[in-house]
Enzyme design. Structure first.
Site, PDB file in Angstrom:
ATOM      1  N   ILE A  48      -6.163   3.557   2.273  1.00  0.00           N
ATOM      2  CA  ILE A  48      -6.177   4.930   2.791  1.00  0.00           C
ATOM      3  C   ILE A  48      -5.431   5.895   1.876  1.00  0.00           C
ATOM      4  CG2 ILE A  48      -6.442   4.278   5.217  1.00  0.00           C
ATOM      5  CD1 ILE A  48      -3.434   4.570   5.583  1.00  0.00           C
TER       6      ILE A  48
ATOM      7  N   ALA B  81      -2.677   6.220  -2.009  1.00  0.00           N
ATOM      8  CA  ALA B  81      -1.918   5.614  -3.091  1.00  0.00           C
ATOM      9  C   ALA B  81      -0.488   6.106  -3.026  1.00  0.00           C
ATOM     10  CB  ALA B  81      -2.535   5.967  -4.440  1.00  0.00           C
ATOM     11  N   GLY B  82       0.459   5.176  -3.168  1.00  0.00           N
ATOM     12  CA  GLY B  82       1.870   5.529  -3.165  1.00  0.00           C
ATOM     13  C   GLY B  82       2.442   5.446  -4.564  1.00  0.00           C
TER      14      GLY B  82
ATOM     15  N   PHE C 244       4.403   3.224  -5.698  1.00  0.00           N
ATOM     16  CA  PHE C 244       4.519   1.851  -6.185  1.00  0.00           C
ATOM     17  C   PHE C 244       3.228   1.051  -6.048  1.00  0.00           C
ATOM     18  CE2 PHE C 244       8.767   3.174  -4.874  1.00  0.00           C
ATOM     19  CZ  PHE C 244       9.500   2.873  -6.010  1.00  0.00           C
ATOM     20  N   GLY C 245       2.227   1.576  -5.384  1.00  0.00           N
ATOM     21  CA  GLY C 245       0.988   0.828  -5.195  1.00  0.00           C
ATOM     22  C   GLY C 245       0.122   1.475  -4.136  1.00  0.00           C
TER      23      GLY C 245
ATOM     24  N   LYS D  89       2.196  -0.568   2.985  1.00  0.00           N
ATOM     25  CA  LYS D  89       2.439  -0.185   1.599  1.00  0.00           C
ATOM     26  C   LYS D  89       2.563  -1.455   0.768  1.00  0.00           C
ATOM     27  CE  LYS D  89       4.902   4.193   2.291  1.00  0.00           C
ATOM     28  NZ  LYS D  89       6.155   4.938   1.996  1.00  0.00           N
TER      29      LYS D  89
ATOM     30  N   ASP E  78      14.077  15.393   0.978  1.00  0.00           N
ATOM     31  CA  ASP E  78      12.686  15.673   0.607  1.00  0.00           C
ATOM     32  C   ASP E  78      11.854  15.988   1.852  1.00  0.00           C
ATOM     33  OD1 ASP E  78      10.498  16.022  -1.012  1.00  0.00           O
ATOM     34  OD2 ASP E  78      10.060  13.896  -1.261  1.00  0.00           O
TER      35      ASP E  78
END
Length: 687
Positions: free
Chosen positions: A331, A333-334, A336-337, A357, A450
């Site tokens: 769903i 992309a982060g 780290f993956g 994740k 953030d």
């Protein structure tokens, strides 16, 4: 005169769920029955989705302002049960409704309440009282709203509230020891479920007995004590002889355990010694992994302080077997993956939808540590407006972080897709949820750093949850302390000026970011400061510029935004004050009807600072084409708006008169005008 009749059903009822409260809003009936005495009645039913049966809600539900005889078209129900299906029927009635033989005319709304903290403990009884101890017992809260995981007992000597002790217990009984004789102690108790802690109970006062009374009582115990001491001495002699014979385990130092314990106290646990007897269900903690935990001050432990990051992960996050997880689709992309959706089925529990994740192949040890660091942080939080960590997979590949699944994804994307589709009350409900989550983090002495709409997730019930703890850091116990970064990227458009200038972050800088999130929500995902460069944003904010009010923004909300953007950080509201303020607005919807006249302010500013058209667009047609609104060029020209200077005076009412009726188109045109206004004088127009 024509006969009057009952009104038709109310129309377009919508709901906003906030934990165990539901706000309903509707439009009056199309047909009032020829009468002016229309009022509303709310019927509440609690439904079992499996059996398909609904029962009356009962007297515990409160209606604000009332259930019967409502004159306004909104109502709030509070004190509902958590995780429960409800049906609300809204019926319009007038003076002849009771005389009508026809069927009731109503509109119904189905909702499911969320997790909620338990209600306060109300019944506390004293047990055995001695000169140095007090035993207490209590009953479970009237509304536990889930399974009670533990109780927190706070107590202190009367009139010395600043010095108190916290005891945690999984049972409904405790004994507080180490008290002063003949002293009054104040006790307060609260319960915790998966949704977090409830509020503390009222104060209960109990007094220890004086030394003289205890001494007289002890006299009668002398024969028993004498016998006990004799037996104890004999047993002690036997134990010492046994230890000196070396029969106990060797603590790894080559000597009998009793001597080893003296030489190496740190090894005493390996030899079977234990500290003073303490009920395993009762916890009285002041230290944790070498960190002093001040009772009631904060409970967050920074995982970066662990020598072994794996220890932090396994302490705060549950390990999940990879076989329990089914990945269904990617769903997103982060950093780290990939981010996937899937299902989690733990033994003995029902299957859950989850977000997963994954850590990409070929990661470095630092990447693995940073990736799991977020889980170590997230695993310490337990609040309905904070994303919930289900667990981690670290013993097989790929390494995974598993969280609850939020059907509607990130808040900024969701708002852009549903531009103009929500009522003001629904938007305020979203903002209230975010503020409640941030209050929880702030109370733990924790700074997010953030906070932005992209880092808020939203589920199918429009419940918003704070997520993405990759930039987060812990505050010191000193409320004035701030975390100082060692460089790195900072989200400029969302960050307070003191955090940009001095790299210092506090809960007050999170409040500034929250004000930007408010602006994002009310403007349905508009980009803060539009296309201004980061440097222009920094300079403009430093010189006093603040984002203008979004279109159709209630004045109360925009004032709260401005309060969050106070240059002096101590002048900004605290998150608990923000939650309280939003609650008042939700309870009084009429306070949201006064709107900021943003377009007139734009025109006034333009008059002060020069022509809108200078250096921007050569013609009205060019401008409208640039914002993909070229279809309105002819209409503008025909109505006399043939120059950019003339366009500068356009108001929202003018757009409606010109036939620009779509809310999205109105917003795009007005926001473009505001953007060009910002770019005047290099984007620095003080408000």
């Amino acid at each position: 005169m024509a006969c009057t009749r009952p009104p038709s059903a109310p129309r377009n009822a919508i709901s906003n769920v906030n934990e165990t409260s539901v706000f309903l809003e509707w439009i009056p009936p199309a047909d009032t029955g020829g009468r002016k005495d229309v009022s509303y009645y709310i019927a509440c039913k609690k439904c079992n989705s499996h059996a398909g049966v609904c029962d009356e809600c009962g007297g515990h539900v409160r209606y604000l302002p009332r259930q019967i005889g409502l004159k306004n078209t909104s109502v709030m129900m509070v004190d509902l049960l958590a995780h429960t299906n409800y049906t609300f029927e809204i019926e319009a009635v007038n003076g002849v409704s009771d005389l009508s033989p026809g069927a009731r005319q109503y509109v119904s709304v189905n909702v499911t309440t969320n997790q909620a903290a338990p209600s306060p403990v109300t019944n506390v009884k004293k047990g055995k009282i001695a000169k140095n101890s007090i035993s207490l017992s209590w009953q479970e809260p009237d509304r536990p709203n889930g399974i009670i995981l533990e109780y927190e007992i706070k107590y202190f000597e009367k009139d010395q509230e600043t010095s108190y002790t916290i005891i945690k217990s999984k049972e409904t009984t405790i004994t507080a020891e180490g008290l002063k004789p003949a002293s009054v102690y104040v006790f307060q108790i609260r319960a915790r479920t998966a949704a977090g802690y409830g509020v503390f109970s009222r104060r209960f006062e109990f007094e220890t007995i004086p030394v003289s009374v205890a001494a007289s009582s002890d006299q009668s115990q002398i024969p028993i004590i004498a016998v006990s001491v004799t037996v104890g001495v004999i047993l002690l002699a036997v134990v010492i002889g046994f230890l000196l014979s070396g029969s106990c385990c060797e603590c790894g130092c080559g000597r009998a355990s009793s001597l080893c314990a003296v030489a190496h106290p740190s090894l005493i646990w390996r030899c079977g010694y234990s500290k003073a007897k303490q009920d395993p269900e009762e916890e009285k903690m002041h230290f944790h992994n070498g960190h002093i935990k001040l009772p009631g001050v904060r409970t967050y432990i920074d995982p970066h302080t662990y020598e072994d990051p794996n220890q932090a992960v396994h302490e705060f996050a549950k390990e999940i077997e990879a076989s329990c997880i089914t990945i269904e689709r990617v769903i997103g992309a982060g950093e780290f993956g990939e981010v996937c959706s899937g299902r989690l089925k733990l033994p003995g529990k029902r299957e859950l939808p989850v977000a997963i994740k994954t850590l990409k192949v070929g990661y470095t040890e630092k990447q693995r540590r940073d990736f799991l660091g977020e889980a170590s942080i997230m695993g310490q939080f337990d609040h309905p407006n904070i994303i919930h960590l289900e667990g981690v997979v670290t013993k097989s590949k790929p390494v995974m972080i598993v969280t609850e699944y939020m059907e509607n994804g990130s808040l900024d994307t969701f708002l852009k897709k549903n531009d103009g589709q929500f009522t003001v009350i629904q938007l305020v409900g979203m903002l209230r949820g975010i503020a409640a989550g941030m209050k929880y983090l702030s109370d733990m002495g924790y700074v997010h750093r953030d906070l932005a709409a992209r880092n808020i997730l939203i589920n199918s019930n429009l419940v918003c949850k704070v997520s993405d703890f990759g930039l987060s850091r812990v505050l010191e116990d000193d409320p004035e302390a701030a975390y100082t970064t060692r460089g790195g990227k900072i989200p400029i458009r969302w960050t307070a000026p003191e955090a940009i200038a001095f790299r210092k972050f506090t809960s007050a800088s999170d409040v500034w970011s929250y004000g930007i999130v408010m602006w994002e929500v009310v403007s349905y995902g508009e980009r803060p400061y539009w296309e201004m460069t980061n440097q222009d944003v920094i300079k403009a904010v430093e010189e006093g510029y603040r984002l203008p009010s979004p279109m159709d923004c209630p004045a109360a909300l925009y004032q709260l935004m401005l309060d969050c953007w106070q240059k002096e950080r101590n002048s900004r509201p605290k998150f608990d004050e923000i939650v309280s303020m939003l609650d008042k607005l939700i309870r009084n919807p009429s306070s949201l009807k006064t709107l900021v006249n943003a377009s007139s302010r734009v025109s006034n500013l333009l008059a002060e600072h020069g022509s809108l058209g200078s250096g921007a667009y050569r013609s009205v047609g060019e401008w409208l084409e640039a914002i993909k609104m070229g279809r309105y060029t002819e209409i503008f020209m025909e109505n006399g708006y043939s120059s950019m200077d003339a366009v500068a005076q356009v108001t929202l009412e003018d757009l409606r008169r010109l036939g620009v009726t779509l809310v999205g188109h109105q917003k795009k045109i007005m926001n473009s005008l505001q953007e060009m206004k910002v770019q005047l004088v290099n984007g620095m127009v003080p408000l």
